[in-house]
Scaffold this motif. Structure first.
Motif, PDB file in Angstrom:
ATOM      1  N   SER A  72       0.829  -1.205   0.000  1.00 26.97           N
ATOM      2  CA  SER A  72       0.000   0.000   0.000  1.00 26.97           C
ATOM      3  C   SER A  72       0.862   1.252   0.000  1.00 26.97           C
ATOM      4  O   SER A  72       0.833   2.037   0.929  1.00 26.97           O
ATOM      5  N   VAL A  81      -0.947  -8.081  -9.005  1.00 31.93           N
ATOM      6  CA  VAL A  81      -0.818  -9.189  -9.951  1.00 31.93           C
ATOM      7  C   VAL A  81      -0.067  -8.734 -11.194  1.00 31.93           C
ATOM      8  O   VAL A  81       0.858  -9.399 -11.662  1.00 31.93           O
ATOM      9  N   THR A 110       7.322 -16.090  -9.002  1.00 37.57           N
ATOM     10  CA  THR A 110       6.544 -17.326  -9.098  1.00 37.57           C
ATOM     11  C   THR A 110       6.853 -18.275  -7.952  1.00 37.57           C
ATOM     12  O   THR A 110       6.391 -19.404  -7.929  1.00 37.57           O
ATOM     13  N   ASN A 111       7.675 -17.810  -7.003  1.00 39.81           N
ATOM     14  CA  ASN A 111       8.069 -18.709  -5.916  1.00 39.81           C
ATOM     15  C   ASN A 111       7.493 -18.269  -4.568  1.00 39.81           C
ATOM     16  O   ASN A 111       8.159 -18.357  -3.539  1.00 39.81           O
ATOM     17  N   GLY A 112       6.266 -17.766  -4.606  1.00 35.73           N
ATOM     18  CA  GLY A 112       5.608 -17.392  -3.357  1.00 35.73           C
ATOM     19  C   GLY A 112       6.209 -16.152  -2.728  1.00 35.73           C
ATOM     20  O   GLY A 112       7.052 -15.471  -3.322  1.00 35.73           O
ATOM     21  N   SER A 113       5.781 -15.866  -1.501  1.00 37.22           N
ATOM     22  CA  SER A 113       6.198 -14.603  -0.890  1.00 37.22           C
ATOM     23  C   SER A 113       7.639 -14.646  -0.396  1.00 37.22           C
ATOM     24  O   SER A 113       8.190 -13.628  -0.005  1.00 37.22           O
ATOM     25  N   ALA A 114       8.292 -15.808  -0.443  1.00 35.83           N
ATOM     26  CA  ALA A 114       9.701 -15.879  -0.048  1.00 35.83           C
ATOM     27  C   ALA A 114      10.617 -15.296  -1.124  1.00 35.83           C
ATOM     28  O   ALA A 114      11.728 -14.863  -0.834  1.00 35.83           O
ATOM     29  N   PHE A 147      12.432 -11.863  -0.851  1.00 38.30           N
ATOM     30  CA  PHE A 147      13.531 -11.807   0.120  1.00 38.30           C
ATOM     31  C   PHE A 147      14.753 -12.549  -0.401  1.00 38.30           C
ATOM     32  O   PHE A 147      15.883 -12.107  -0.216  1.00 38.30           O
ATOM     33  N   GLY A 207       9.290  -7.333   6.481  1.00 38.94           N
ATOM     34  CA  GLY A 207      10.613  -7.814   6.056  1.00 38.94           C
ATOM     35  C   GLY A 207      11.751  -6.884   6.422  1.00 38.94           C
ATOM     36  O   GLY A 207      12.902  -7.110   6.042  1.00 38.94           O
TER      37      GLY A 207
END
Lengths: 270, 252
Positions: free
Chosen positions: B29, B60, B66-70, B73, B117
């Motif tokens: 946001s 989106v 493509t590897n999720g919210s990890a 990081f 994070g």
């Protein structure tokens, strides 16, 4: 072996004192499981938010089922702070294990590999580290000089719960690019999944869908729950119902308002 | 010179601070940082250059992970993210950021969402821009109540990133990690040094007569009010519409 179930029956997998992993609000939260979990009533839960929590966490805390919250953040996003969580923090009614997003991912990654811990950069000098007795600083044994680094112990939830668009009748679950759902499942003993629909064809039969599948190997039970993420949205399916989330945020400012909201006739997705 | 809205000054300042980055990540946001990144991309492309890659978390269209919210990081840990933005319930004069709460932890009198994070990204993203529009003594404190992420680290602690600047609704500060501390670089139109001193709970270096924050030229404003607000509307429809309403009010 995967069992085709329904939310109330699935909630019975949760026992008092269990460690329960829940996904971030946009990844596929099984809101359809929230009321069955509250009705089932197993308390003293240790929640792991992957990597942050929202509505579901706030409601489980508000219902008095939560002992600790391990998380990088809890909020209702645009609707503001999480009212029951914030009140419980103020009262000291829940124990906090404040984390940072990649530390939660690292803990799950360690569990996924069957390793005791995962090293992670950052964190040194933060009050997060100071308050986390379970995180350790060691000297990197592979460095020439001194190089302190933090070890994050494996996070091994008893139960993981999430919601996705579809499963097939063999129990394979479509998670698309929400790979954190797979990480949670790999790390957990029990995995409970609600889905919008159950399809006839084997999702592993097509290479295009197979790449986004969590195989039935990791799935304990699946239940059909149309609009099961509501009022959160579900990727590729429907947007969040921000008016409803705001309505909850307002109602749950007080314990009484929260109880009244939760006691309403079964919430029907709009 | 056309009239420039205060938020347009912020967006254009962010675009300037980001100049040269290859990949910038923006929180879910954060419409003003996102607009700054989009403006820089539009300016680069208008000049025939390649603009920065922009990752907007939770979007989106502007999210290619493509590897999720990890993955964000991991990407930052690999050195693939050059710039990021951090806010904070409290920020102190040493660049320490508090996203957890005011008062004694853990029973904070005011609890904010949490550190997200920051305790990692602040260490590994080279150009972190601290951004908080509200410029008051309750935000800019002498010492934060909780360190989510420290401004500087002792010698020997791995640190490839950290704060470079603090942008507020009143002015722009540069961070000097050798002191460590902030130096007032410029004051936004309509504000002055005395006011900023009064609104800031920490001490900072400054010139006797600090200069005014640079205003965008016509070409930059045209890009911002055209292409950038169009792009922004995809992810932040409410914010883009509000900016256009505010501009309409100025023109009228």
């Amino acid at each position: 072996m995967m069992v085709l179930s329904e939310p109330r029956a699935m909630a019975k997998h949760i026992e008092p004192g269990m460690r329960v992993a829940l996904p971030v609000d946009y990844a596929g939260v099984s809101m359809a499981m929230t009321r069955p979990i509250i009705e089932h009533g197993a308390g003293d839960l240790d929640l792991v938010c992957v990597p942050t929590g929202g509505l579901q966490v706030d409601q489980l805390v508000g219902a008095g089922l939560v002992r600790t919250v391990e998380t990088s953040a809890v909020s209702l996003g645009e609707a503001g702070g999480a009212p029951r969580f914030n009140a419980a923090v103020k009262e000291g009614a829940v124990r906090l294990k404040d984390a940072t997003c990649p530390a939660i991912h690292a803990g799950l990654m360690a569990a996924q590999k069957g390793s005791p811990f995962m090293p992670l950069r950052g964190l040194i000098g933060t009050d997060l580290l100071r308050h986390r007795g379970d995180w350790r600083v060691v000297d990197n044994p592979l460095a020439d000089g001194s190089d302190p680094i933090v070890l994050i112990p494996a996070i091994k939830p008893d139960v993981t719960i999430f919601h996705v668009p579809m499963a097939d009748r063999f129990g394979n679950v479509w998670i698309g690019r929400r790979r954190e759902l797979a990480a949670m499942a790999y790390a957990s003993r029990t995995v409970l999944v609600t889905v919008e629909r159950i399809v006839e064809e084997n999702l592993l039969a097509d290479e295009m869908s197979a790449a986004g599948v969590l195989p039935a190997l990791y799935v304990t039970a699946v239940a059909r729950a149309p609009k099961g993420a509501w009022p959160y949205g579900l990727w590729g399916e429907y947007p969040p119902d921000s008016a409803e989330i705001a309505r909850y945020a307002k109602a749950a400012r007080t314990a009484d308002g929260f109880s009244a909201y939760m006691a309403q006739a079964q919430m029907e997705p709009a | 010179m056309a009239e420039v809205l205060p938020r347009e000054v912020l967006i254009c300042t962010i675009a300037r601070l980001l100049d040269g980055v290859r990949h910038v990540a923006v929180g879910a946001s954060s419409p003003i940082p996102a607009a700054g990144a989009m403006l820089l991309r539009a300016m680069k492309e208008a000049g025939g250059a390649v603009g920065p890659r922009i990752s907007i978390l939770g979007s989106v269209e502007h999210n290619f992970f493509t590897n999720g919210s990890a993955e964000l990081f991991d990407c930052a840990g690999q050195g693939r993210i050059d710039a990021f933005f951090l806010g904070g319930g409290q920020i102190d004069g040493f660049g320490n950021v508090n996203l957890v709460g005011a008062g004694d932890y853990p029973r904070s009198s005011v609890r904010w969402p949490g550190s997200f994070g920051s305790a990692y990204l602040y260490f590994v993203v080279p150009r972190v821009i601290l951004f908080r529009e509200e410029h008051t003594p309750r935000v800019f404190v002498e010492k934060v109540d909780f360190i989510s992420a420290p401004g500087v680290s002792p010698e020997g602690v791995f640190r490839s990133g950290g704060p470079i600047a603090l942008l507020t609704g009143k002015g722009l500060f540069r961070f000097d990690k050798t002191r460590p501390g902030f130096e007032l670089e410029s004051v936004h139109p309509g504000h002055d040094l005395a006011e900023i001193k009064q609104a800031t709970g920490f001490r900072f270096a400054h010139d006797a007569e600090p200069r005014q924050t640079a205003l965008p030229d016509r070409a930059t404003l045209d890009l911002l009010r055209g292409r950038v607000f169009d792009e922004l509307a995809e992810t932040y429809p409410e914010f883009a519409a509000q900016m256009r309403r505010d501009l309409g009010a100025v023109d009228a």
